[in-house]
Design a protein around this motif. Structure first.
Motif: not given
Length: 397
Positions: A211-216, A242-246, A266-268, A250-254
């Motif tokens: 998540x942090x990696x995608x946000x960064x 930015x859209x793809x990373x978002x 699984x977490x991811x 989002x998928x990882x958070x879900x």
């Protein structure tokens, strides 16, 4: 109602047990004297046969006092009770001193240590032998009668001793089980706390790695687009990144939310060595020059493969953040009985964006992950750039 009354009576009796028992034994002695009951050990008596049964109270009443002192001074009470019973044995032969002796003996054996109990048993056996010898030596005595007296006394004392030991051992066993239960509960609580801590650490690593990696990445792409003159093509590419990373974040958070709510899943998706190519492509879109060399590797545990990919991901993210535009060489080789991951970077410049400057957690988490697998990890400057180096075992214990 009846059960409550019975419990109330039982509680009252237990709270006043010693004086009640003393009064009961005294009452039993009086009733025995009233019924003319005396001379229990007539073969040993040194008194005339026509002694009044009321003389049995002369030893019974003092003996009853010992019922009140047996808990505070069990051994002193036992010695005095033995003396009083000895006097009664060779005189009136009443019932009260015998009952008191058995009661005090039970209490003393119950509270005694195992080694002391053995001495009490020996003393009781010696007492039985002495009674037998004295009974045989009496003018009116005989071997069968002496044996009968000794067996009777031995049976009473032996049963009392055995009962006290059995109850004491039962209490000791119950206490041992209680202690073991408490220890097991403490161990279970520690295991639970450790499991919670491991789960928290796993969630923290997942948040940082994914998540942090995608946000960064979103922030970096936006920063890169803002640092150059406006260009529709470049800006749209940045927006798509930015859209793809978002969407990935989002998928990882879900997936993490599902795990937290349902406790399964699984977490991811578990990263694979084949994902390194996609990571390199993302890094190139972020402005890095990336060369990747991945050797043909034998099958390895999922944890080792995941750690190798996480190392490459974190190293490339750090290059994008701290060495934008640098040349990066990624090598994954099989070395001996393990895997060697090395990421070298040269040149580049740090992005001017203090708002998302990292706290250095990424490399420390990688070091923890590699150390947990039994490998070696290092990261630091080298001439002309920076190197991340990790050696992972091919098997995990």
């Amino acid at each position: 109602m009846k059960e409550a009354t019975a419990d109330s009576i039982r509680g009252w009796y237990l709270a006043h047990r010693s004086p009640i028992d003393a009064l009961l034994i005294a009452g039993l002695s009086v009733v025995s004297a009233l019924l003319g009951f005396s001379g229990n050990w007539s073969v040993l008596s040194v008194l005339p046969a026509d002694v009044s049964p009321w003389w049995t109270l002369a030893t019974a009443v003092p003996a009853c006092v010992l019922v009140l002192t047996k808990h505070r001074a069990p051994w002193a009470s036992l010695i005095v009770a033995t003396v009083i019973f000895g006097v009664d044995l060779f005189t009136t032969g009443g019932l009260g001193p015998l009952v008191v002796l058995l009661d005090v003996l039970w209490t003393a054996v119950f509270v005694a240590r195992p080694s002391v109990r053995g001495r009490v048993l020996v003393a009781a056996a010696v007492g039985v032998a002495i009674i037998f010898i004295i009974a045989v030596m009496r003018p009116e005595g005989s071997a069968p009668l002496a044996l009968l007296v000794a067996v009777q006394f031995g049976a009473l004392v032996g049963t009392d001793y055995w009962w006290a030991v059995a109850v004491s051992q039962a209490h000791e066993l119950a206490e041992l089980h209680r202690q073991r239960a408490e220890e097991a509960a403490a161990v279970a609580e520690r295991d639970r706390e450790e499991a919670v801590q491991r789960e928290r650490e796993s969630m923290a690593r997942e948040l940082h790695d994914v998540v942090a990696g995608h946000v960064l990445a979103m922030a970096i792409r936006a920063e890169a687009a803002l640092s150059v003159p406006a260009d529709e093509k470049v800006d749209r590419a940045a927006l798509r990144a930015v859209r793809d990373a978002g969407l990935d974040a989002h998928s990882a958070l879900r997936s993490m939310i599902v795990v937290l709510r349902r406790g399964d899943g699984q977490l991811s998706p578990t990263p694979r060595i084949d994902d390194i190519g996609a990571l390199a492509a993302d890094a190139r879109r972020a402005g890095l020059q990336v060369d990747v060399t991945v050797a043909q590797l034998a099958a390895m545990p999922a944890a080792v493969e995941q750690a190798a990919v996480r190392i490459v991901r974190e190293a490339l993210s750090n290059c994008v953040r701290h060495a934008s535009g640098s040349h990066v060489e990624v090598r994954v080789d099989g070395v001996g009985d393990g895997v060697h991951v090395r990421v070298d970077s040269r040149g580049g410049a740090e992005l001017v964006a203090t708002s998302y400057a990292g706290g250095g957690w990424g490399l420390s988490m990688l070091a923890e992950r590699v150390d947990a697998l039994g490998g070696r990890f290092s990261a630091g400057p080298r001439p002309g750039g920076w190197r991340v180096d990790a050696r992972l075992p091919a098997a995990v214990s």
